[in-house]
Design an enzyme around this catalytic site. Structure first.
Site, PDB file in Angstrom:
ATOM      1  N   ARG A  23     -19.828  60.730 -14.166  1.00 22.77           N
ATOM      2  CA  ARG A  23     -19.308  59.670 -14.816  1.00 22.77           C
ATOM      3  C   ARG A  23     -18.906  59.819 -16.046  1.00 22.77           C
ATOM      4  O   ARG A  23     -18.993  58.796 -17.103  1.00 22.77           O
ATOM      5  CB  ARG A  23     -20.183  58.284 -14.605  1.00 22.77           C
ATOM      6  CG  ARG A  23     -20.541  58.068 -13.182  1.00 22.77           C
ATOM      7  CD  ARG A  23     -19.524  57.634 -12.333  1.00 22.77           C
ATOM      8  NE  ARG A  23     -18.889  56.161 -12.502  1.00 22.77           N
ATOM      9  CZ  ARG A  23     -19.209  54.848 -11.852  1.00 22.77           C
ATOM     10  NH1 ARG A  23     -20.241  55.418 -11.003  1.00 22.77           N
ATOM     11  NH2 ARG A  23     -18.869  53.892 -12.078  1.00 22.77           N
ATOM     12  N   ARG A  27     -16.475  54.176 -19.477  1.00 25.41           N
ATOM     13  CA  ARG A  27     -16.564  52.940 -20.570  1.00 25.41           C
ATOM     14  C   ARG A  27     -17.361  53.222 -21.917  1.00 25.41           C
ATOM     15  O   ARG A  27     -17.107  52.524 -22.863  1.00 25.41           O
ATOM     16  CB  ARG A  27     -17.106  51.837 -19.922  1.00 25.41           C
ATOM     17  CG  ARG A  27     -16.236  50.981 -18.938  1.00 25.41           C
ATOM     18  CD  ARG A  27     -16.648  50.048 -18.096  1.00 25.41           C
ATOM     19  NE  ARG A  27     -17.869  50.585 -17.248  1.00 25.41           N
ATOM     20  CZ  ARG A  27     -18.362  49.931 -16.272  1.00 25.41           C
ATOM     21  NH1 ARG A  27     -18.296  48.639 -16.017  1.00 25.41           N
ATOM     22  NH2 ARG A  27     -19.412  50.418 -15.807  1.00 25.41           N
ATOM     23  N   ARG A  36      -7.477  52.232 -20.436  1.00 25.25           N
ATOM     24  CA  ARG A  36      -7.656  51.296 -19.347  1.00 25.25           C
ATOM     25  C   ARG A  36      -6.745  50.037 -19.523  1.00 25.25           C
ATOM     26  O   ARG A  36      -6.410  49.419 -18.602  1.00 25.25           O
ATOM     27  CB  ARG A  36      -8.888  51.044 -18.961  1.00 25.25           C
ATOM     28  CG  ARG A  36      -9.429  50.345 -17.818  1.00 25.25           C
ATOM     29  CD  ARG A  36     -10.782  50.036 -17.360  1.00 25.25           C
ATOM     30  NE  ARG A  36     -10.858  48.607 -17.987  1.00 25.25           N
ATOM     31  CZ  ARG A  36     -12.293  47.881 -17.584  1.00 25.25           C
ATOM     32  NH1 ARG A  36     -12.812  48.312 -16.922  1.00 25.25           N
ATOM     33  NH2 ARG A  36     -12.167  46.709 -18.043  1.00 25.25           N
ATOM     34  N   ASP A  73     -11.945  56.911  -8.060  1.00 21.20           N
ATOM     35  CA  ASP A  73     -13.260  56.361  -7.660  1.00 21.20           C
ATOM     36  C   ASP A  73     -13.448  56.406  -6.159  1.00 21.20           C
ATOM     37  O   ASP A  73     -12.660  57.032  -5.271  1.00 21.20           O
ATOM     38  CB  ASP A  73     -13.238  54.833  -7.484  1.00 21.20           C
ATOM     39  CG  ASP A  73     -14.467  54.341  -7.571  1.00 21.20           C
ATOM     40  OD1 ASP A  73     -15.131  54.265  -8.642  1.00 21.20           O
ATOM     41  OD2 ASP A  73     -15.057  53.594  -6.324  1.00 21.20           O
ATOM     42  N   TYR A 154     -20.607  50.552   1.595  1.00 19.96           N
ATOM     43  CA  TYR A 154     -19.725  49.714   0.959  1.00 19.96           C
ATOM     44  C   TYR A 154     -18.858  49.098   1.999  1.00 19.96           C
ATOM     45  O   TYR A 154     -18.555  47.953   1.991  1.00 19.96           O
ATOM     46  CB  TYR A 154     -19.039  50.357  -0.100  1.00 19.96           C
ATOM     47  CG  TYR A 154     -19.623  50.572  -1.289  1.00 19.96           C
ATOM     48  CD1 TYR A 154     -19.954  49.537  -2.470  1.00 19.96           C
ATOM     49  CD2 TYR A 154     -19.993  51.808  -1.728  1.00 19.96           C
ATOM     50  CE1 TYR A 154     -20.490  49.754  -3.664  1.00 19.96           C
ATOM     51  CE2 TYR A 154     -20.786  52.078  -2.800  1.00 19.96           C
ATOM     52  CZ  TYR A 154     -21.017  51.332  -3.635  1.00 19.96           C
ATOM     53  OH  TYR A 154     -21.538  51.527  -4.897  1.00 19.96           O
TER      54      TYR A 154
HETATM   55  O1  CP3 Z   1     -16.212  60.261 -14.752  1.00 17.73           O
HETATM   56  C1  CP3 Z   1     -16.036  60.492 -13.637  1.00 17.73           C
HETATM   57  O2  CP3 Z   1     -17.410  60.625 -13.122  1.00 17.73           O
HETATM   58  C2  CP3 Z   1     -14.899  60.466 -12.616  1.00 17.73           C
HETATM   59  C3  CP3 Z   1     -14.601  59.056 -12.232  1.00 17.73           C
HETATM   60  C4  CP3 Z   1     -15.475  58.245 -11.134  1.00 17.73           C
HETATM   61  C5  CP3 Z   1     -15.713  57.031 -11.312  1.00 17.73           C
HETATM   62  N1  CP3 Z   1     -16.447  56.521 -10.147  1.00 17.73           N
HETATM   63  C6  CP3 Z   1     -15.059  56.232 -12.264  1.00 17.73           C
HETATM   64  C7  CP3 Z   1     -15.432  54.653 -12.199  1.00 17.73           C
HETATM   65  C8  CP3 Z   1     -16.570  58.822 -10.456  1.00 17.73           C
HETATM   66  C9  CP3 Z   1     -16.779  60.255  -9.916  1.00 17.73           C
HETATM   67  C10 CP3 Z   1     -16.764  57.635  -9.634  1.00 17.73           C
HETATM   68  C11 CP3 Z   1     -17.951  57.710  -8.369  1.00 17.73           C
HETATM   69  C12 CP3 Z   1     -18.286  56.557  -7.821  1.00 17.73           C
HETATM   70  N2  CP3 Z   1     -17.719  55.135  -7.811  1.00 17.73           N
HETATM   71  C13 CP3 Z   1     -19.653  56.447  -7.323  1.00 17.73           C
HETATM   72  C14 CP3 Z   1     -20.679  57.683  -7.070  1.00 17.73           C
HETATM   73  C15 CP3 Z   1     -21.129  58.074  -8.420  1.00 17.73           C
HETATM   74  C16 CP3 Z   1     -22.284  57.438  -8.899  1.00 17.73           C
HETATM   75  O3  CP3 Z   1     -22.391  57.053  -9.871  1.00 17.73           O
HETATM   76  O4  CP3 Z   1     -23.382  57.272  -7.947  1.00 17.73           O
HETATM   77  C17 CP3 Z   1     -19.806  55.119  -6.906  1.00 17.73           C
HETATM   78  C18 CP3 Z   1     -21.219  54.845  -6.236  1.00 17.73           C
HETATM   79  C19 CP3 Z   1     -18.750  54.351  -7.098  1.00 17.73           C
HETATM   80  C20 CP3 Z   1     -18.563  53.043  -6.719  1.00 17.73           C
HETATM   81  C21 CP3 Z   1     -18.160  52.130  -7.863  1.00 17.73           C
HETATM   82  N3  CP3 Z   1     -17.004  52.321  -8.682  1.00 17.73           N
HETATM   83  C22 CP3 Z   1     -18.978  51.021  -8.450  1.00 17.73           C
HETATM   84  C23 CP3 Z   1     -20.228  50.817  -7.926  1.00 17.73           C
HETATM   85  C24 CP3 Z   1     -18.488  50.835  -9.665  1.00 17.73           C
HETATM   86  C25 CP3 Z   1     -18.599  49.478 -10.310  1.00 17.73           C
HETATM   87  C26 CP3 Z   1     -19.771  49.741 -11.269  1.00 17.73           C
HETATM   88  C27 CP3 Z   1     -19.792  50.052 -12.701  1.00 17.73           C
HETATM   89  O5  CP3 Z   1     -19.958  51.323 -13.098  1.00 17.73           O
HETATM   90  O6  CP3 Z   1     -18.706  49.365 -13.246  1.00 17.73           O
HETATM   91  C28 CP3 Z   1     -17.183  51.470  -9.870  1.00 17.73           C
HETATM   92  C29 CP3 Z   1     -16.160  51.109 -10.874  1.00 17.73           C
HETATM   93  C30 CP3 Z   1     -15.959  52.648 -11.832  1.00 17.73           C
HETATM   94  N4  CP3 Z   1     -15.687  53.799 -11.276  1.00 17.73           N
HETATM   95  C31 CP3 Z   1     -15.868  52.560 -13.082  1.00 17.73           C
HETATM   96  C32 CP3 Z   1     -15.343  53.831 -13.694  1.00 17.73           C
HETATM   97  C33 CP3 Z   1     -15.185  54.402 -14.868  1.00 17.73           C
HETATM   98  C34 CP3 Z   1     -15.932  51.449 -14.068  1.00 17.73           C
HETATM   99  C35 CP3 Z   1     -14.553  50.602 -14.097  1.00 17.73           C
HETATM  100  C36 CP3 Z   1     -14.294  50.125 -15.331  1.00 17.73           C
HETATM  101  O7  CP3 Z   1     -14.813  49.037 -15.377  1.00 17.73           O
HETATM  102  O8  CP3 Z   1     -13.518  50.955 -15.739  1.00 17.73           O
END
Ligand code: CP3
Length: 349
Positions: A23, A27, A36, A73, A154
């Protein structure tokens, strides 16, 4: 140019130990927040190859990691299978129409047709390939997917969950239906990763973020075997592409010696002692990980962990990473400190 991260994935000797952070594009970076905002929503950003490529590259320049991970994502897969994904402020991802029955499942698009709809992901990768090649450095590009089990939670729950009760009720009372969901997602994921590789990623990682929701005795049947099936499909077609599996929270499964399969790198989560992972898996797989992400709040705690990991792994068959994703309120300076400490202890000049 040979890429240090790829060499490390194959267990080759490297001049220092590469590092990236799960990740890492996100943010905690003000530069990410700016892009974003310009994009509109998070999903708009995922759908915009130019902007998605830009935030993918940000951590290379800002924190100095050795590999970029595609910005997207895991939930774009069920979205393109026909489920309506939205991100609700304060609640995270939501699917308004969860999959609870055979009829719900049959309505979803599967196989290559679903993977074909993710064109914006492949366009982002093609753009990234050009940009990274033009830089002329040795930074790798990692593609990724969610594991079938994590995606299925999910799809079934309709949102994130604490108990996973609906998915697990299905696991014990209608395992055939759960297997049908997992098999359908597995088919899409195979094509999805194949197309990511054809578009230009150098490695792929499968995130099983919610592995720990499954009891160890059932983990192979409902998750691991599907991840291994995907890994084998990719390794057979693309032996030169490293495959990384990251199952979060399965120390008991590791302890029992149950990890098997044709893949290259095992991602160790922060709850699994690295020494245990090394003892059980270190000969067969390169290990990635595994600093507790909250250590990033303290530079001292970060240095302490990086030094301890270096002592255990000795710079061999290891890739530094966190044991799960970086949190949004970590100071950027501390993320940079983590990366430079990994480089320092492993002898980067
Ligand atoms: O930098 C990276 O790793 C690449 C981008 C990436 C994102 N999500 C961007 C993202 C990757 C590899 C993921 C994978 C992801 N998404 C996972 C597996 C990794 C982990 O952390 O276990 C999971 C479970 C998700 C599902 C998901 N996406 C959730 C639960 C959320 C909301 C929670 C949160 O952190 O806000 C997201 C949104 C998300 N995916 C964001 C980002 C940068 C936040 C969105 C934002 O507000 O900009």
């Amino acid at each position: 140019m040979s890429k240090i991260f790829i060499d490390a994935c194959f267990g080759k000797e490297t001049s220092y130990t590469p590092v990236w952070m799960m990740r890492q594009a996100g943010r905690y970076l003000p530069e990410y927040m700016q892009v974003r905002e310009d994009a509109g929503s998070f999903l708009d950003l995922c759908h915009d190859p130019e902007k998605a490529a830009e935030v993918t590259i940000q951590p290379l320049d800002i924190v100095g990691v050795d590999a970029a991970i595609l910005f997207s994502d895991i939930l774009v897969i069920p979205d393109e299978m026909g489920m309506d994904l939205s991100f609700v402020k304060g609640e995270g991802p939501v699917f308004s129409d969860p999959v609870r029955t055979r009829e719900d499942l049959d309505k979803l698009l599967g196989g290559e047709a679903a993977a074909q709809k993710l064109t914006y992901v492949y366009d982002t990768i093609k753009l990234l390939r050009e940009k990274l090649d033009a830089r002329g450095d040795d930074k790798a590009l990692i593609g990724f997917t969610g594991a079938p089990w994590t995606l299925a939670t999910y799809m079934i729950e309709g949102q994130g969950s604490k108990s996973y009760a609906i998915s697990k009720k299905m696991m014990y009372s209608d395992p055939k239906l759960l297997h049908a969901i997992l098999a359908k997602v597995t088919e899409v994921v195979k094509y999805y990763l194949q197309k990511q590789i054809e578009a230009g990623v150098d490695a792929v990682q499968i995130f099983d973020s919610w592995a720990a929701a499954i009891e160890p005795a059932k983990y192979d049947e409902f998750s691991w075997k599907y991840m291994v099936e995907i890994a084998e499909y990719i390794k057979e077609k693309f032996p030169h592409i490293p495959v990384i599996l990251f199952p979060k929270g399965i120390a008991a499964f590791i302890e029992c010696g149950s990890v098997y399969g044709n893949f290259d790198v095992f991602g160790v989560d922060w709850g699994t002692p690295m020494a245990l992972a090394k003892e059980k898996l270190g000969e067969k797989y390169v290990l990635q990980g595994n600093m507790e992400p909250c250590r990033l709040y303290s530079k001292e705690a970060t240095t302490e962990c990086v030094e301890a990991l270096q002592k255990i792994m000795g710079g061999k068959r290891h890739i530094f990473n966190l044991g799960h994703g970086i949190l949004p309120d970590v100071p950027v300076e501390n993320a940079k400190h983590f990366v430079s400490e990994c480089h320092r202890v492993s002898g980067k000049r």
